[in-house]
Scaffold this active site. Structure first.
Site: not given
Length: 827
Positions: A690, A733
């Site tokens: 990611s 996140k």
């Protein structure tokens, strides 16, 4: 007490009037020629008796259809009854009346002429029908009735001796039927049916049928009693024999505790109410123990096995609290937010309320440490009203921890599942298997594989522990597992569980948890109150942002405990006052801040991009630094990167090289310069795809000398064609970005559904840019103030200003020298 005995002569049947007062009776049917006492207490009955006594002492007696009715109406009374005469009347001290009545003849109600204050009815007197049956049939029916009555007496039926004398001398079938029916103690409806039969022989035939049925019932009853007595005699005989055996052993000096142990085990086995298979095994082992000498090596093993067998709660279960509102209140009292988990538990309760027998759910709470996974299990047990058992599986490497050891081994024990049932004392507790993702495997087997049967609702109704060796029903147990990540678990085990993700908390949620749970709990644990300590709201917020950086609230509770310990120390020294803690004096209690907000130490820089990472402890901010220097086109990767992250770096570099012209980068620059990519916090391992667009952005910034915006963070996987692929852990996140005070996020377009699923209060104040390719990422992330840009594929790349700058200074050696120095010194 007064008694009325005036005029006791019995009126003639021919002089019975057509209209008489009615006396409703309960629990009895009155036949002609019967003499019996009645206790009367109802007003309408007392007034009917008074009216009868005032005239000719005659009244009509009929039975109520419903014996519970206190104020009957005409519909509640049978239409056929008996005309009776009051022979004696006594008034009792409790305002009731006792009368002695004699039945005269049957009668049927034609009409009710009065209903208040008592019933009066118009009657039709019923006379006995004359029989036309042959004399032999007449005699046979009477003899049959007498013989049936004699058989009843032989089975223990009790009938008064004077009644038997009357029956022996009666030849009238009608009267014989009436007197037998009135003395058999039949049900009211059956007795009323006999009263209403007009023909004498037909009535006596019906009585014979009843006598035959009563004989069958009494015969079966006697057989049951005989069998029960036989069992009792056998039990008593065995008891006496055992007592005699004890006495003989005592005389021989051979008695020991073994005999008492066997008797105790036998009693406990009976009380345990085991399933049939388990009961057979228990009795088999008990017989073996009974025949063994107490010093035999195997006797202790069998005794230990029987102890475990009788301690398992085979039939003991707790009653579920099925009050949805009360359960919801308990869950909200114990935990802040976690709405999905609470809703799932309430759904289980709702189904359990509608269906008595259902399989217990297998839930898995997945989330970072400190978010309340374990304590949530206790709240669920409290809401359900069940016992709670916690089994920690962290570091478990032996399969026998789950299934138990076989009895052939010395010191063998059942597995922790059976131990948990014994600890709970019920067959339907809430069992929490903590840290199921930390289970390992070695030469002793794989505990995760052993959990496959335990956590399968289709199989665990017959779970076999190696030690017990008998099936145990675990279908009523509610299993809850916890894990920080579900990836290390076996795929088959993960498939058996309903995984509920519990993400970290935002600063606002941490503040709410601190105010509602942590501060009151720590005040109580440290023996101080709000009169001794006042924590301002700004102080709590300051502790959250400057002294803790975590997904959960464990460190926050530790910091609060530190403050309270120092206050408690001051109070214990005699400085009793209220201590007001605010951000200005917080350092006196906790020292200097452990974390500095990122925006205070960061500015727009070339080659530095901000990424968002997911870890086991929640989300985190990840900085990626890229720098170029003279060399041979090598790519250097540092920062303890994993294989997947290294592959992402190579993919990002390949993409940038393929798009060099569009990005305004000299294609020959790659062959003459090395690129160094570093991710700070080098001691911490990092991996995952990611960070792809973050690495590509840092490289593009370093090569094009265009700085990256400091207040923007990004996450997404990159392909060789520049496409941005979706990622996981978006909520964690987002929370990490809020903790770092970043207000703009770049996330893959295909993660928009995950963004919409995040609670609105968590994304408040955040701007999200959804992208599908790297051109959109660079357009949003790179700053291009005062630089000329050119359009590439309908999107202006900020780095293209550098391409024009390079062309203008290419002819000047001095300019080329400056450019090289600038590239070399770029951070």
């Amino acid at each position: 007490m007064t008694e009325d005995t005036s005029d006791l002569s019995t009126p003639s049947i021919e002089h019975i009037p057509d209209e008489l007062p009615l006396l409703p009776v309960r629990d009895i049917v009155i036949f002609p020629y019967m003499v019996l006492p009645l206790f009367v207490g109802r007003d309408l009955s007392i007034k009917a008796i008074e009216a009868a006594l005032a005239s000719d002492r005659l009244l009509f007696l009929t039975t109520q259809k419903n014996q519970e009715t206190d104020e009957p109406t005409s519909d509640d009374l049978h239409m056929t009854g008996t005309v009776g005469v009051i022979m004696r009347m006594i008034k009792l001290p409790d305002q009731r009346i006792k009368i002695l009545v004699q039945g005269l003849t049957k009668a049927r109600i034609q009409a009710f002429t009065q209903s208040s204050p008592f019933f009066t009815v118009q009657l039709e007197t019923l006379t006995e029908e004359s029989t036309t049956a042959p004399l032999i049939e007449h005699e046979a029916i009477i003899r049959t009735a007498r013989e049936g009555l004699e058989k009843l007496l032989s089975f223990g039926k009790v009938i008064m001796p004077d009644v038997l004398t009357v029956i022996e001398n009666l030849d009238d079938p009608g009267r014989l039927a009436d007197i037998i029916a009135s003395n058999l103690g039949l049900k009211i409806d059956l007795t009323q049916e006999i009263l209403e039969i007009a023909a004498p022989l037909a009535r006596l035939s019906r009585v014979n049928d009843i006598l035959s049925n009563e004989l069958d019932v009494l015969s079966m009853q006697q057989k049951i009693q005989s069998d029960a007595k036989g069992e009792m005699d056998k039990t008593q005989r065995e008891y006496f024999l055992r007592e005699q055996l004890k006495a003989i052993q005592k005389e021989l000096g051979d008695i020991d505790d073994r005999t008492e142990d066997v008797a105790d085990f036998r009693h406990r086995i009976q009380e345990a109410k085991m399933p049939e298979k388990v009961l057979k095994e228990a009795e088999k082992q008990l017989r073996r123990l009974e025949k063994m000498h107490q010093d035999a090596a195997e006797a202790g093993t069998i005794r230990a096995y029987l102890e475990w067998l009788v301690d398992v709660p085979w039939s003991r279960r707790s009653t579920d609290n099925l009050d949805i509102g009360e359960a919801s209140k308990v869950l909200h009292e114990d935990h802040y937010d976690l709405e999905k988990v609470k809703e799932r538990i309430l759904e289980y309760l709702a189904v359990r309320k509608l269906k008595d027998k259902m399989k217990g759910p297998i839930l898995c709470f997945e989330g970072p440490p400190g978010v309340g996974k374990t304590s949530l299990g206790k709240s669920i047990a409290r809401a359900l009203g069940r016992e709670f058992v916690r089994i920690s599986l962290g570091g478990t490497r032996d399969e026998a921890e789950i299934r138990g050891h076989r009895r052939t081994y010395v010191g063998a024990l059942p597995g922790r599942i059976i131990q948990g049932l014994k600890q709970a004392g019920t067959i339907n507790p809430v069992i929490m298997l903590d840290e199921v993702d930390k289970v390992g495997m070695d030469f002793r087997g794989d505990p995760s594989a052993a959990l496959l049967e335990v956590l399968d609702p289709e199989q665990n109704n017959a779970f076999v522990d190696h030690y017990l060796g008998v099936p145990v029903d675990l279908s009523e147990v509610m299993f809850i597992t916890t894990a920080n990540v579900s990836d290390p678990m076996l795929s088959a085990l993960r498939d058996r569980m309903e995984i509920i993700n519990i993400p970290g908390y935002s600063e606002e949620e941490k503040f709410g948890i601190a105010q509602r749970y942590l501060i009151p709990r720590q005040l109580e644990e440290h023996g101080i109150t709000n009169d001794h300590l006042h924590l301002t709201d700004m102080c709590v917020t300051h502790i959250i942002s400057h002294y803790t950086r975590e997904a959960g609230v464990r460190n926050l509770e530790r910091e609060l405990a530190t403050v309270m310990r120092k206050v408690a120390k001051c109070i214990a020294e005699g400085n009793i006052k209220q201590y007001r803690v605010n951000p200005k004096n917080l350092q006196q209690y906790l020292g200097i801040p452990k974390f500095v907000p990122e925006q205070e130490q960061e500015k727009d820089e070339v080659g530095v991009s901000t990424g968002l990472a997911w870890t086991e402890t929640g989300g985190d901010v990840l900085y990626v630094e890229a720098s170029t220097c003279k060399g041979k086109g090598l790519l250097t990767l540092t920062g303890h990167l994993g294989d997947v992250m290294k592959e992402s770096a190579h993919t990002a570099l390949s993409f940038i090289r393929s798009q060099a012209k569009q990005l305004g980068i000299d294609p020959n620059h790659f062959a003459k310069h090395d690129i160094h990519l570093h991710v700070p916090a080098g001691a911490i391992p990092k991996d995952g795809p990611s960070a792809g667009i973050t690495i590509a952005t840092a490289m593009a910034s370093s090569l094009s000398l265009v700085p990256v915006k400091r207040d923007i963070a990004m996450t997404g996987e990159i392909t060789l064609r520049g496409r941005v692929l979706p990622i996981g852990g978006l909520k964690e996140k987002v929370l990490a970005a809020k903790r770092a005070h970043i207000h703009t996020l770049i996330i893959p377009k295909r993660n928009q559904k995950d963004w919409d699923d995040i609670p609105k209060h968590l994304v408040q104040g955040l701007e999200c840019i959804f992208v599908e390719n790297m051109s959109e990422v660079l357009k949003s992330a790179l700053r291009a103030k005062g630089r000329k840009t050119k359009t590439v594929k309908k999107a202006t790349s900020p780095s293209q200003a550098t391409s024009g700058l390079r062309k203008k200074v290419a002819s000047s050696a001095t300019a080329r020298t400056r450019l090289r120095r600038k590239v070399t010194k770029a951070p």
